[in-house]
Enzyme design. Structure first.
Site, PDB file in Angstrom:
ATOM      1  N   LYS A 147      -0.024   5.165  -0.933  1.00 35.21           N
ATOM      2  CA  LYS A 147      -0.128   5.470  -2.343  1.00 35.21           C
ATOM      3  C   LYS A 147      -1.561   5.319  -2.851  1.00 35.21           C
ATOM      4  CE  LYS A 147       4.251   3.043  -2.822  1.00 35.21           C
ATOM      5  NZ  LYS A 147       4.866   1.824  -3.356  1.00 35.21           N
ATOM      6  N   GLY A 148      -2.364   4.577  -2.101  1.00 37.80           N
ATOM      7  CA  GLY A 148      -3.658   4.130  -2.610  1.00 37.80           C
ATOM      8  C   GLY A 148      -4.590   5.226  -3.090  1.00 37.80           C
TER       9      GLY A 148
ATOM     10  N   LYS B 139     -15.776  -0.360   3.804  1.00 34.60           N
ATOM     11  CA  LYS B 139     -16.151  -1.740   4.167  1.00 34.60           C
ATOM     12  C   LYS B 139     -16.590  -1.725   5.623  1.00 34.60           C
ATOM     13  CE  LYS B 139     -12.548  -4.374   1.804  1.00 34.60           C
ATOM     14  NZ  LYS B 139     -11.358  -5.211   2.090  1.00 34.60           N
TER      15      LYS B 139
ATOM     16  N   PHE C 153     -11.685  -8.477  -0.826  1.00 35.66           N
ATOM     17  CA  PHE C 153     -10.436  -7.762  -1.066  1.00 35.66           C
ATOM     18  C   PHE C 153     -10.436  -7.244  -2.498  1.00 35.66           C
ATOM     19  CE2 PHE C 153      -6.011  -6.883  -1.725  1.00 35.66           C
ATOM     20  CZ  PHE C 153      -5.639  -6.348  -0.506  1.00 35.66           C
ATOM     21  N   VAL C 154     -10.317  -5.930  -2.627  1.00 36.93           N
ATOM     22  CA  VAL C 154     -10.432  -5.319  -3.955  1.00 36.93           C
ATOM     23  C   VAL C 154      -9.112  -4.680  -4.384  1.00 36.93           C
ATOM     24  CG1 VAL C 154     -12.921  -4.928  -3.904  1.00 36.93           C
ATOM     25  CG2 VAL C 154     -11.404  -3.244  -2.865  1.00 36.93           C
TER      26      VAL C 154
ATOM     27  N   ASP D 121      -4.080  -1.785  -4.188  1.00 43.21           N
ATOM     28  CA  ASP D 121      -3.075  -2.763  -4.622  1.00 43.21           C
ATOM     29  C   ASP D 121      -3.186  -4.096  -3.899  1.00 43.21           C
ATOM     30  OD1 ASP D 121      -2.085  -1.749  -2.053  1.00 43.21           O
ATOM     31  OD2 ASP D 121      -0.276  -2.883  -2.543  1.00 43.21           O
TER      32      ASP D 121
ATOM     33  N   ARG E 133      -2.663  -1.404  -9.151  1.00 43.91           N
ATOM     34  CA  ARG E 133      -3.172  -0.046  -8.913  1.00 43.91           C
ATOM     35  C   ARG E 133      -3.668   0.600 -10.200  1.00 43.91           C
ATOM     36  NH1 ARG E 133      -1.508   1.312  -3.687  1.00 43.91           N
ATOM     37  NH2 ARG E 133       0.529   0.531  -3.069  1.00 43.91           N
TER      38      ARG E 133
HETATM   39  P1  IMP Z   1      -7.570   0.222   7.530  1.00 42.72           P
HETATM   40  O1  IMP Z   1      -6.501   0.875   8.352  1.00 42.72           O
HETATM   41  O2  IMP Z   1      -7.765  -1.219   7.923  1.00 42.72           O
HETATM   42  O3  IMP Z   1      -8.868   0.981   7.489  1.00 42.72           O
HETATM   43  O4  IMP Z   1      -7.037   0.067   6.068  1.00 42.72           O
HETATM   44  C1  IMP Z   1      -6.672   1.097   5.291  1.00 42.72           C
HETATM   45  C2  IMP Z   1      -5.719   0.631   4.235  1.00 42.72           C
HETATM   46  O5  IMP Z   1      -5.729  -0.785   4.060  1.00 42.72           O
HETATM   47  C3  IMP Z   1      -6.114   1.181   2.903  1.00 42.72           C
HETATM   48  O6  IMP Z   1      -5.534   2.425   2.683  1.00 42.72           O
HETATM   49  C4  IMP Z   1      -5.581   0.151   1.934  1.00 42.72           C
HETATM   50  O7  IMP Z   1      -4.247   0.449   1.626  1.00 42.72           O
HETATM   51  C5  IMP Z   1      -5.615  -1.139   2.717  1.00 42.72           C
HETATM   52  N1  IMP Z   1      -6.779  -1.974   2.331  1.00 42.72           N
HETATM   53  C6  IMP Z   1      -7.846  -2.270   3.072  1.00 42.72           C
HETATM   54  N2  IMP Z   1      -8.715  -3.044   2.401  1.00 42.72           N
HETATM   55  C7  IMP Z   1      -8.169  -3.228   1.181  1.00 42.72           C
HETATM   56  C8  IMP Z   1      -8.607  -3.921   0.001  1.00 42.72           C
HETATM   57  O8  IMP Z   1      -9.680  -4.544  -0.082  1.00 42.72           O
HETATM   58  N3  IMP Z   1      -7.755  -3.874  -1.059  1.00 42.72           N
HETATM   59  C9  IMP Z   1      -6.570  -3.211  -1.038  1.00 42.72           C
HETATM   60  N4  IMP Z   1      -6.143  -2.545   0.036  1.00 42.72           N
HETATM   61  C10 IMP Z   1      -6.929  -2.551   1.139  1.00 42.72           C
END
Ligand code: IMP
Length: 174
Positions: free
Chosen positions: A37-38, A125, A147-148, A154, A160
Site C-alpha cells: 500500500k505504501g 536508505k 524508521f520513517v 506506515d 500513512r
Molecule cells: P525492503 O524490501 O527492505 O527494501 O523494504 C521495502 C518495504 O519495507 C517498503 O515498501 C516499506 O513498506 C517497508 N519499509 C522499509 N523501511 C521503512 C520505513 O522506514 N518506514 C516504513 N516502512 C518501511
C-alpha cells in the site's frame, strides 16, 4: 514524531522527478506500477505531475510484519490486472530499504518481458541494502537509517495519512 521531509519539499521534488521522467521517455507511453500500500500516495502525486500518455496498475506485496523489521520474505498478495509485455514500465515504490522487495518484484516483472523496466522510489536508505545491484533510477530523497512514517509509509498500518515524512521517536532496533 519529528518531520524529516516536509510536504513542500516532497511536492517540489516530485515535480522535478516528473520532468526527469518526461525527458527520458520523450512522449512514449509509460505504464506506472505502484506497490501497495505504501506507494499509493507517491504514485498519486507523481502521475498527476506527468504530462503525456500514462497508465497505472498496482501490485500488493507483504514484506514487513507489524513491526519495523523485515521478515526477509516477500509474498505477492495482488497481481497486475494487465499484461506488461512490450511496455515501458516504471515500478513505483515508497522506499528502497534492504532491496528485497524490489529485487523480488523486478525478477517477477522481467519474466513478463516488458520493453523497459525502471524503478522510482520516494525514499532510499542505501545504508540498509542487503541485495547488491538493486538501485532506483529515480530517487526522491536519500535518507539515513531511521524508521520513517507518513506520506504512505506506515508503522503497523498507521500514519500513512501524515502529509510529511516523519521519524518515529522510539529508537529503531535495526
Ligand atoms: P525492503 O524490501 O527492505 O527494501 O523494504 C521495502 C518495504 O519495507 C517498503 O515498501 C516499506 O513498506 C517497508 N519499509 C522499509 N523501511 C521503512 C520505513 O522506514 N518506514 C516504513 N516502512 C518501511
Amino acid at each position: 514524531m519529528r518531520t524529516l521531509i516536509s510536504r513542500r519539499r516532497i511536492a517540489t521534488r516530485i515535480r522535478t522527478l516528473a520532468r526527469d521522467i518526461e525527458h527520458d521517455y520523450k512522449g512514449r507511453r509509460i505504464h506506472l506500477i505502484g506497490v501497495l500500500k505504501g506507494a499509493c500516495i507517491f504514485l498519486s502525486d507523481l502521475v498527476r505531475e506527468l504530462d503525456g500518455p500514462v497508465s497505472i496498475d498496482f501490485m500488493a506485496v507483504a514484506s514487513y510484519g507489524k513491526g519495523k523489521e523485515s521478515s526477509g520474505q516477500v509474498r505477492l498478495l495482488k497481481d497486475l490486472d494487465s499484461s506488461i509485455e512490450g511496455r515501458d514500465i516504471i515500478l513505483v515504490e515508497d522506499i528502497l530499504d534492504t532491496g528485497l522487495t524490489l529485487d523480488y518484484l523486478c525478477r517477477v516483472l522481467r519474466q513478463r518481458r516488458p520493453n523497459t523496466l525502471k524503478i522510482a522510489v520516494l525514499l532510499d536508505k542505501p545504508s540498509r541494502r542487503q541485495v547488491e545491484g538493486i538501485q532506483a533510477d529515480y530517487v526522491g530523497f536519500e535518507i539515513p537509517n531511521e524508521f520513517v512514517v507518513g506520506y504512505g509509509l506506515d508503522f503497523g498500518d498507521m500514519y500513512r495519512n501524515l502529509r510529511d515524512v516523519c521519524v518515529l521517536s522510539a529508537p529503531v532496533e535495526h
